[in-house]
Scaffold this motif. Structure first.
Motif, PDB file in Angstrom:
ATOM      1  N   TYR A   1       4.803   1.889   0.926  1.00  0.00           N
ATOM      2  CA  TYR A   1       5.797   2.702   0.236  1.00  0.00           C
ATOM      3  C   TYR A   1       5.351   4.142   0.248  1.00  0.00           C
ATOM      4  CZ  TYR A   1       3.522   3.715  -4.266  1.00  0.00           C
ATOM      5  OH  TYR A   1       2.698   4.204  -5.241  1.00  0.00           O
ATOM      6  N   ARG A   2       6.314   5.018   0.493  1.00  0.00           N
ATOM      7  CA  ARG A   2       6.014   6.413   0.757  1.00  0.00           C
ATOM      8  C   ARG A   2       6.036   7.234  -0.528  1.00  0.00           C
ATOM      9  NH1 ARG A   2       5.824   8.402   5.692  1.00  0.00           N
ATOM     10  NH2 ARG A   2       6.961   6.595   6.510  1.00  0.00           N
ATOM     11  N   ILE A   3       4.969   8.003  -0.733  1.00  0.00           N
ATOM     12  CA  ILE A   3       4.877   8.909  -1.869  1.00  0.00           C
ATOM     13  C   ILE A   3       5.405  10.271  -1.436  1.00  0.00           C
ATOM     14  CG2 ILE A   3       3.319  10.078  -3.469  1.00  0.00           C
ATOM     15  CD1 ILE A   3       1.454   7.690  -3.265  1.00  0.00           C
ATOM     16  N   HIS A   4       6.415  10.767  -2.142  1.00  0.00           N
ATOM     17  CA  HIS A   4       7.036  12.042  -1.804  1.00  0.00           C
ATOM     18  C   HIS A   4       6.543  13.150  -2.722  1.00  0.00           C
ATOM     19  CE1 HIS A   4       9.954  10.419   1.027  1.00  0.00           C
ATOM     20  NE2 HIS A   4      10.138   9.420   0.183  1.00  0.00           N
ATOM     21  N   GLU A   5       6.527  14.343  -2.206  1.00  0.00           N
ATOM     22  CA  GLU A   5       6.242  15.511  -3.023  1.00  0.00           C
ATOM     23  C   GLU A   5       7.562  16.161  -3.430  1.00  0.00           C
ATOM     24  OE1 GLU A   5       3.822  17.944  -0.567  1.00  0.00           O
ATOM     25  OE2 GLU A   5       1.987  16.811  -0.956  1.00  0.00           O
ATOM     26  N   GLY A   6       7.614  16.693  -4.646  1.00  0.00           N
ATOM     27  CA  GLY A   6       8.841  17.329  -5.114  1.00  0.00           C
ATOM     28  C   GLY A   6       9.872  16.301  -5.506  1.00  0.00           C
ATOM     29  N   GLY A   7      11.124  16.734  -5.637  1.00  0.00           N
ATOM     30  CA  GLY A   7      12.197  15.829  -6.016  1.00  0.00           C
ATOM     31  C   GLY A   7      12.510  15.911  -7.493  1.00  0.00           C
ATOM     32  N   ALA A   8      13.644  15.337  -7.860  1.00  0.00           N
ATOM     33  CA  ALA A   8      14.120  15.432  -9.237  1.00  0.00           C
ATOM     34  C   ALA A   8      13.171  14.748 -10.215  1.00  0.00           C
ATOM     35  CB  ALA A   8      15.511  14.816  -9.339  1.00  0.00           C
ATOM     36  N   TRP A   9      12.572  13.611  -9.804  1.00  0.00           N
ATOM     37  CA  TRP A   9      11.705  12.877 -10.725  1.00  0.00           C
ATOM     38  C   TRP A   9      10.388  13.607 -10.943  1.00  0.00           C
ATOM     39  CZ3 TRP A   9      12.059   9.320 -14.277  1.00  0.00           C
ATOM     40  CH2 TRP A   9      10.908   8.670 -14.731  1.00  0.00           C
ATOM     41  N   THR A  10       9.709  13.968  -9.852  1.00  0.00           N
ATOM     42  CA  THR A  10       8.420  14.640  -9.989  1.00  0.00           C
ATOM     43  C   THR A  10       8.578  16.033 -10.575  1.00  0.00           C
ATOM     44  OG1 THR A  10       8.572  15.361  -7.677  1.00  0.00           O
ATOM     45  CG2 THR A  10       7.322  13.357  -8.127  1.00  0.00           C
ATOM     46  N   GLY A  11       9.775  16.621 -10.454  1.00  0.00           N
ATOM     47  CA  GLY A  11      10.009  17.947 -11.000  1.00  0.00           C
ATOM     48  C   GLY A  11      10.437  17.950 -12.452  1.00  0.00           C
TER      49      GLY A  11
ATOM     50  N   GLN B   1       0.848  -1.194   0.000  1.00  0.00           N
ATOM     51  CA  GLN B   1       0.000   0.000   0.000  1.00  0.00           C
ATOM     52  C   GLN B   1       0.877   1.235   0.000  1.00  0.00           C
ATOM     53  OE1 GLN B   1      -2.542  -1.255   3.502  1.00  0.00           O
ATOM     54  NE2 GLN B   1      -4.095  -0.171   2.315  1.00  0.00           N
ATOM     55  N   SER B   2       0.428   2.263  -0.713  1.00  0.00           N
ATOM     56  CA  SER B   2       1.130   3.545  -0.675  1.00  0.00           C
ATOM     57  C   SER B   2       0.715   4.314   0.570  1.00  0.00           C
ATOM     58  CB  SER B   2       0.812   4.359  -1.926  1.00  0.00           C
ATOM     59  OG  SER B   2      -0.581   4.660  -1.981  1.00  0.00           O
ATOM     60  N   ILE B   3       1.570   5.242   0.990  1.00  0.00           N
ATOM     61  CA  ILE B   3       1.253   6.126   2.108  1.00  0.00           C
ATOM     62  C   ILE B   3       1.687   7.540   1.729  1.00  0.00           C
ATOM     63  CG2 ILE B   3       3.434   5.550   3.279  1.00  0.00           C
ATOM     64  CD1 ILE B   3       1.907   5.990   5.944  1.00  0.00           C
ATOM     65  N   THR B   4       0.804   8.484   1.866  1.00  0.00           N
ATOM     66  CA  THR B   4       1.047   9.867   1.452  1.00  0.00           C
ATOM     67  C   THR B   4       1.677  10.655   2.599  1.00  0.00           C
ATOM     68  OG1 THR B   4      -1.123  10.628   2.177  1.00  0.00           O
ATOM     69  CG2 THR B   4      -0.968   9.745  -0.067  1.00  0.00           C
ATOM     70  N   PRO B   5       2.137  11.881   2.332  1.00  0.00           N
ATOM     71  CA  PRO B   5       2.717  12.694   3.409  1.00  0.00           C
ATOM     72  C   PRO B   5       1.771  12.931   4.584  1.00  0.00           C
ATOM     73  CG  PRO B   5       3.350  13.606   1.294  1.00  0.00           C
ATOM     74  CD  PRO B   5       2.362  12.518   1.001  1.00  0.00           C
ATOM     75  N   ASN B   6       0.444  12.890   4.341  1.00  0.00           N
ATOM     76  CA  ASN B   6      -0.499  13.064   5.453  1.00  0.00           C
ATOM     77  C   ASN B   6      -0.965  11.728   6.027  1.00  0.00           C
ATOM     78  OD1 ASN B   6      -2.270  12.076   3.564  1.00  0.00           O
ATOM     79  ND2 ASN B   6      -3.566  13.900   3.464  1.00  0.00           N
ATOM     80  N   GLU B   7      -0.210  10.646   5.700  1.00  0.00           N
ATOM     81  CA  GLU B   7      -0.437   9.310   6.260  1.00  0.00           C
ATOM     82  C   GLU B   7      -1.686   8.627   5.707  1.00  0.00           C
ATOM     83  OE1 GLU B   7       1.814   7.731   8.679  1.00  0.00           O
ATOM     84  OE2 GLU B   7       2.999   9.359   7.827  1.00  0.00           O
ATOM     85  N   SER B   8      -2.236   9.087   4.596  1.00  0.00           N
ATOM     86  CA  SER B   8      -3.365   8.392   3.967  1.00  0.00           C
ATOM     87  C   SER B   8      -2.860   7.177   3.207  1.00  0.00           C
ATOM     88  CB  SER B   8      -4.107   9.322   3.004  1.00  0.00           C
ATOM     89  OG  SER B   8      -4.664  10.420   3.687  1.00  0.00           O
TER      90      SER B   8
END
Length: 314
Positions: free
Chosen positions: A226-236, A139-146
């Motif tokens: 697995y943690r979904i990150h905001e920003g970063g080289a890939w998402t940018g 399962q994915s987990i977002t920065p707000n723990e969803s």
């Protein structure tokens, strides 16, 4: 916290060591949760945890050293003084010389495991079935723990789904890296084939596994986040830049595995390469020109597979 042994011994004649490979880069805030989830494993097997840090600048290496100092018989730190990824080097490759286990599992340090018997059940399955690879659901987990839904979806109600290799090559199914467990021989085969940096080391491991197992086994249980990150080289990066990186990856796949690929896999790999090369062109005129040269079939075929993956929740 130390690993909790179970009462039974490993199967007679089977090596009793599992290596968990962890990759770290500027993820200091997540390391403890990951390591504690690994150390919580209840298993008949001894654990080795190989941690590669790619020259983090946020204090990650200090946390890794602290765990290695507390558990020197378990942790093997591989701490880089300079970032190797930016030099075209695959961090997972740097772990290969340090692996001592007969079985290998992977968990990047921003991910973590949720079930204390994850490794035990996976290794028991590998030993009992004779297979080389087994994953689980995630399962994915977002920065707000969803939390996101479990994936891949199970094909039936039994304990194990066998995913056809054709679905992996067509990118219709994907098993997350944090759930991987495999025999050391499979990891070594991957490490020998893929000596260059690729966008998705996990994809290349799955494809290599398809060549040694008849379909990939997945236990129908969720064992990791697995943690979904905001920003970063890939998402940018731009869409075209991402497609270009995947085109390079599929080119390396064809160069590394092409001689071993059955015809059906070879056709799909070439179609995937054409798809990413077409869509990596910057601007609509360039994309249309590439379509006119190659024809629309790769985009239709691969686009359909990726749409099917979304629709089926895989």
């Amino acid at each position: 916290m130390t690993p909790a042994p179970r009462s039974a011994a490993p199967h007679e004649g089977e090596p009793d060591l599992i290596t968990i490979v962890c990759l770290s880069f500027n993820t200091r805030d997540y390391i403890a949760r990951c390591f504690d989830s690994l150390m919580a494993q209840q298993t008949d097997y001894r654990l080795q945890i190989v941690v590669h840090d790619d020259a983090s600048s946020d204090g990650s290496q200090e946390v890794i050293r602290a765990y290695a100092d507390r558990f020197p018989d378990i942790f093997t730190p591989v701490l880089q003084p300079a970032n190797r990824w930016s030099q075209g080097f695959c961090p997972l490759q740097a772990c290969a010389p340090h692996i001592r286990g007969a079985f290998v599992a992977i968990c990047e340090v921003d991910d973590y495991w949720t079930e204390s018997d994850k490794l035990q059940q996976q290794v028991e399955y590998l030993v009992g079935s004779g297979r080389n690879f087994v994953g689980t659901q995630c399962q994915s987990i977002t920065p707000n723990e969803s939390l996101g839904p479990a994936f891949p979806k199970a094909d039936g109600a039994g304990p194990v789904t066998i995913i056809p290799g054709s679905h992996i090559f067509a990118m219709r199914k994907y098993i997350h890296t944090s759930t991987f467990a495999m025999r050391r021989s499979l990891f070594d085969k991957w490490a020998a084939a893929f000596t260059r940096q690729v966008v998705s080391a996990d994809l290349t491991i799955l494809l290599t596994a398809c060549l040694v197992d008849d379909g990939l086994a997945m236990q129908n249980r969720v064992t990791s986040r697995y943690r979904i990150h905001e920003g970063g080289a890939w998402t940018g990066s731009t869409r075209a830049q991402r497609y270009a990186r995947y085109a390079i990856t599929w080119q390396i796949i064809l160069e590394s595995l092409g001689a071993e690929l059955p015809a059906r896999y070879l056709r799909q790999a070439r179609s995937n390469l054409a798809y990413f090369e077409i869509l990596s062109r910057e601007g609509r005129p360039a994309v249309l020109a590439e379509l006119a040269k190659r024809g629309p079939m790769p985009v239709i075929q691969v686009g359909w597979n990726m749409l099917a993956r979304r629709l089926l929740g895989n």
